[in-house]
Design a protein around this motif. Structure first.
Motif: not given
Length: 852
Positions: A303-319
């Motif tokens: 599953x893809x995410x922007x990692x931390x490049x968009x800032x922290x997103x603790x709901x999306x980083x880990x499925x």
């Protein structure tokens, strides 16, 4: 130390691709990588389980890469133990002579020896070195480093600030797997798996299932079991911002991935970068990028995410529902009939930054059915037929298809593979004629034809010179015009070179030379250029052994920075406490010094004042890392006027070492500075440290070797600690106890609750939040090196630390009393370990069976 070269002003950012084996290497080159990075069979690289490359073949490998117009970055990015330093020098000699373009290093000792051997060999600081801010960058700069691979945890805005405050080149990970822990700061493999991630042997503990324990009670989060397993990074749509910042390197992770993964990722990012550089139509370029991201996901994705490049997103980083390759979410099962499954198309992802082109199932593609039980073997298989419907598709399977009796409505359906992908990647361009070449031709009647060639290799210009054996004659018909010269002299097909410019302005008109003579000139030029290409960059390599010279220089630096306080003649027991209850238990004793690790910093001022009231010395611990914009976390400690500081990251070390001695508290370096050998220890101590705590990666034999090479009174020995295993930017509290993406929106559940993570063995690991909202996962049980204490005392170690996490006052008193007796020789180590319920453990090896 050697000053690094100034930051490059090159407009084009390098695309770096991984190469875990030769097949992946060629896939990277064929797909357009500007540089490849890989490790050696001989070790010292952070992917020990990759196939890697033998040192004996490194010259040929470098030549192969250079012919393709790319650079070679060799990873020597692990910690080095004392007995290995001599072998390291041997390897570095071979590496410097082989023609690599740069080394990627973690341990400062590697940089020191490399610089002493070959000052012109370029050095890049690995993300494993944890150069987390511009203060830490000054440390790298003093090593002669020219480029820093910044931590994956930095956002685009933080990278911007980092770049504005720093001088070295910047390299950023843009695609691939994400480590949940800060690189270089993960001790999970050491604590739980008997091997070290800092030695390239990561046990992938972040990809294991965990249960959430909230205030002592197990919480049910359904399918969400993989609480520390991040999605994969896909930062392609952040490339315009990174290019605007002028970053020099864009890096794809994946030295343990397949050649197909390397090909799809490199090809996709190459196309996107070229489109941005040429300012192509953005809509068309975006459309192609979406198609390429789809291919990348088919090759491998959690599953893809922007990692931390968009800032922290603790709901999306880990499925949290799976730890390995999933491919693309196709849809949801609506019904099953015979060998057919009706599937309703899934909604597109809500994050446009990682969206790929929609997937369309086709015969031959792989399908997997998600049972919602991650540990179960899931049914799946190749598609036999597909029928489109208004809601999605009907998928048909053949006789060797999945067991559809285990499939039910509501389950997710994944497209896991695409057999056409490998064929499409195989159409990538070949590796010939990658190097642009300029020819300058001159001559007059009766003289020899003179040809000078200049080719652009990745490591610099290649030059060649040739003169005809026979003189130029007057042409009777056709003379040496441009067309003839290009056809006979400049036909470089089948070589690494392609003609970019032909200058014949100094050649008189109407002259003749037989075509065979022109071909002979071409062969001579190619031979010279190929030889220069095979040889690689010309570098001076020192003949004299480097290790003694480096050690002598460090002794001089240490002599110029002596201890401000003489070592104690008797053993000192120092408790590191994290709660007011623990502190009060320490102050009940006559221990003269205590270390305060108030991770959230809340209440630290009161604790500092309490220690002062008791007439004791207070050493305040820094955070484990600080990012750009977080320097105040370090400077705030100075405002509390501590007697000492426990320094945990290189940025804090450089910040505090720069203070005048009259304004600087006593500095002690912690284990997280990763000192595993005498060179690195001396380098750190020379930055005004009183003592350094050796890395927890050392086992008993390696610690003994370090003791034999460093003044033991400058070491702090950790007798007992719950190892800080993961140190992560991802907040488990925010992810599972709130709907907020970051500290601004999470509601701060960490202030109301205590969390632990229960692993598959039933062991519960405490999770504590620091002031930067980073989580530290501590080992479930204290580990003790008590059995080594007599040897440490005999060697001359005088400072001994015991660390506490959530122990209450009663447990704190027991620990203090037990270790005071041990240092006084009034209790045996085995008995103490039994009393305290601690594991006899140091480094990657247990000292004996667990004592309980």
């Amino acid at each position: 130390m050697t000053a690094p070269a100034p930051r490059s002003t090159a407009a084009r950012a390098e695309l770096l691709a991984p190469a875990g084996d030769r097949e992946a290497l060629r896939a990277a080159l064929a797909s357009g990588a500007d540089a490849v990075y890989f490790g050696l069979d001989e070790g010292f690289n952070a992917r020990a389980r990759a196939t890697n490359f033998p040192l004996a073949e490194l010259p040929q490998t470098c030549a192969e890469v250079h012919r393709a117009g790319a650079k070679v970055y060799l990873t020597l990015n692990t910690l080095v133990f004392e007995p290995e330093l001599a072998r390291l020098e041997e390897i570095l000699r071979g590496v410097a002579a082989a023609g690599v373009d740069a080394l990627i290093v973690q341990d400062p000792a590697v940089a020191l020896i490399a610089r002493a051997l070959c000052p012109s060999l370029e050095l890049h600081a690995s993300t494993q070195m944890t150069i987390c801010n511009a203060d830490a960058e000054r440390f790298a700069r003093r090593l002669g480093v020219t480029r820093v691979v910044v931590p994956r945890e930095l956002s685009l805005d933080e990278i911007r600030q980092y770049r504005e405050e720093s001088e070295l080149e910047v390299e950023v990970f843009v695609h691939g797997a994400l480590c949940v822990s800060w690189s270089g700061q993960c001790l999970t493999s050491e604590a739980w798996g008997g091997r070290s991630a800092n030695r390239g042997q990561c046990a992938q503990s972040c990809r294991m299932p965990y249960e959430l324990i909230l205030d002592g009670e197990k919480q049910d989060h359904g399918e969400t079991r993989y609480l520390l397993s991040p999605r994969d990074l896909a930062g392609a749509r952040h490339l315009p911002g990174l290019l605007e910042l002028g970053v020099e390197g864009l890096k794809i992770e994946g030295r343990q991935k397949s050649a197909l993964y390397v090909a799809t990722a490199t090809r996709g990012y190459r196309r996107w970068l070229d489109a941005l550089a040429r300012n192509e139509d953005r809509r068309q370029a975006e459309t192609q990028l979406a198609l390429d991201l789809r291919d990348m996901g088919s090759a491998y994705t959690r599953g893809f995410s922007p990692g931390f490049l968009s800032g922290s997103d603790h709901q999306h980083l880990v499925d949290g529902r799976f730890p390995k390759h999933r491919g693309h979410l196709l849809g949801i099962v609506r019904g099953i009939q015979g060998d057919e499954v009706s599937v309703e198309r899934a909604a597109p992802p809500d994050d446009h930054t990682v969206a790929s082109a929609p997937v369309e199932p086709a015969p031959g593609m792989g399908i997997g059915f998600d049972l919602g039980r991650p540990e179960a073997e899931e049914p799946g298989g190749p598609l036999y037929r597909v029928r489109k419907t208004a809601f999605g598709w009907v998928l048909g399977f053949g006789r060797i298809g999945p067991d559809l009796s285990r499939v039910a409505p509501g389950q997710r359906v994944w497209l896991t593979s695409d057999p056409t992908l490998e064929q499409r990647c195989a159409t990538a361009q070949d590796l010939l004629q990658r190097l642009p070449l300029e020819l300058r031709v001159r001559g007059e009647l009766g003289s020899h034809l003179v040809v000078d060639a200049r080719a652009s290799a990745p490591f610099g210009a290649l030059r060649a010179h040739a003169e005809s054996e026979t003189p130029l004659a007057q042409a009777q018909s056709r003379g040496l015009d441009r067309a003839l010269l290009e056809e006979k002299l400049a036909a470089f097909g089948g070589t690494a070179f392609r003609l970019e410019k032909l200058d014949a302005s100094a050649l008189r008109d109407g002259l003749f030379l037989p075509p065979p003579a022109l071909k002979a000139l071409r062969r001579t030029l190619v031979e010279q250029l190929e030889f220069a290409l095979e040889r690689g960059p010309e570098r001076a390599i020192e003949v004299a052994p480097a290790l003694p010279r480096v050690a002598a220089a460090l002794r001089d630096e240490l002599a110029a920075a002596p201890r401000r306080v003489p070592a104690s003649s008797t053993p000192e027991l120092v408790l590191l406490v994290r709660t007011a209850e623990q502190l009060e238990a320490v102050l009940e004793t006559e221990l003269p010094e205590v270390e305060l690790d108030w991770m959230e910093l809340v209440g630290l001022r009161q604790a500092r004042e309490r220690v002062a009231e008791a007439g004791r010395r207070a050493v305040l611990a820094t955070l484990r890392v600080t990012k750009p914009g977080e320097r105040a976390f370090d400077t705030r400690l100075l405002e509390l006027q501590p007697d000492g500081l426990l320094v945990r990251h290189l940025g804090a070390l450089e910040l505090f070492a720069a203070l005048p001695a009259s304004e600087r508290p006593l500095l002690h370096g912690d284990f997280s500075l990763n000192a595993t050998n005498s060179l690195t220890a001396a380098l750190l101590l020379a930055r005004s440290l009183e003592t350094i705590t050796p890395s927890h990666d050392l086992d008993a034999a390696q610690l003994d070797a370090l003791l034999g090479a460093v003044d033991p009174s400058r070491l702090t020995a950790t007798m007992q600690a719950r190892l800080a295993t993961f140190h992560t930017e991802h907040c488990v509290y925010a992810h599972l106890l709130s709907e907020g993406r970051d500290y601004k929106t999470c509601g701060r559940p960490c202030e109301k609750h205590q969390l632990s993570l229960r692993d598959h063995l039933g062991q519960e690991h405490p999770v504590i939040v620091d002031a930067g909202c980073r989580n530290t996962v501590f080992h479930h049980k204290p580990q003790t090196s008590a059995v080594l204490v007599p040897r440490l005392l005999s060697a001359g170690v005088r400072r001994f630390r015991v660390e506490l996490v959530r122990e209450d006052a009663r447990a704190t008193r027991r620990v203090i009393e037990g270790y005071r007796k041990l240092l006084a020789g009034r209790i045996e180590a085995q008995e103490l370990a039994r009393e305290l319920g601690a594991e006899a453990h140091i480094g990657v090896a247990k000292l004996q069976r667990t004592l309980v």
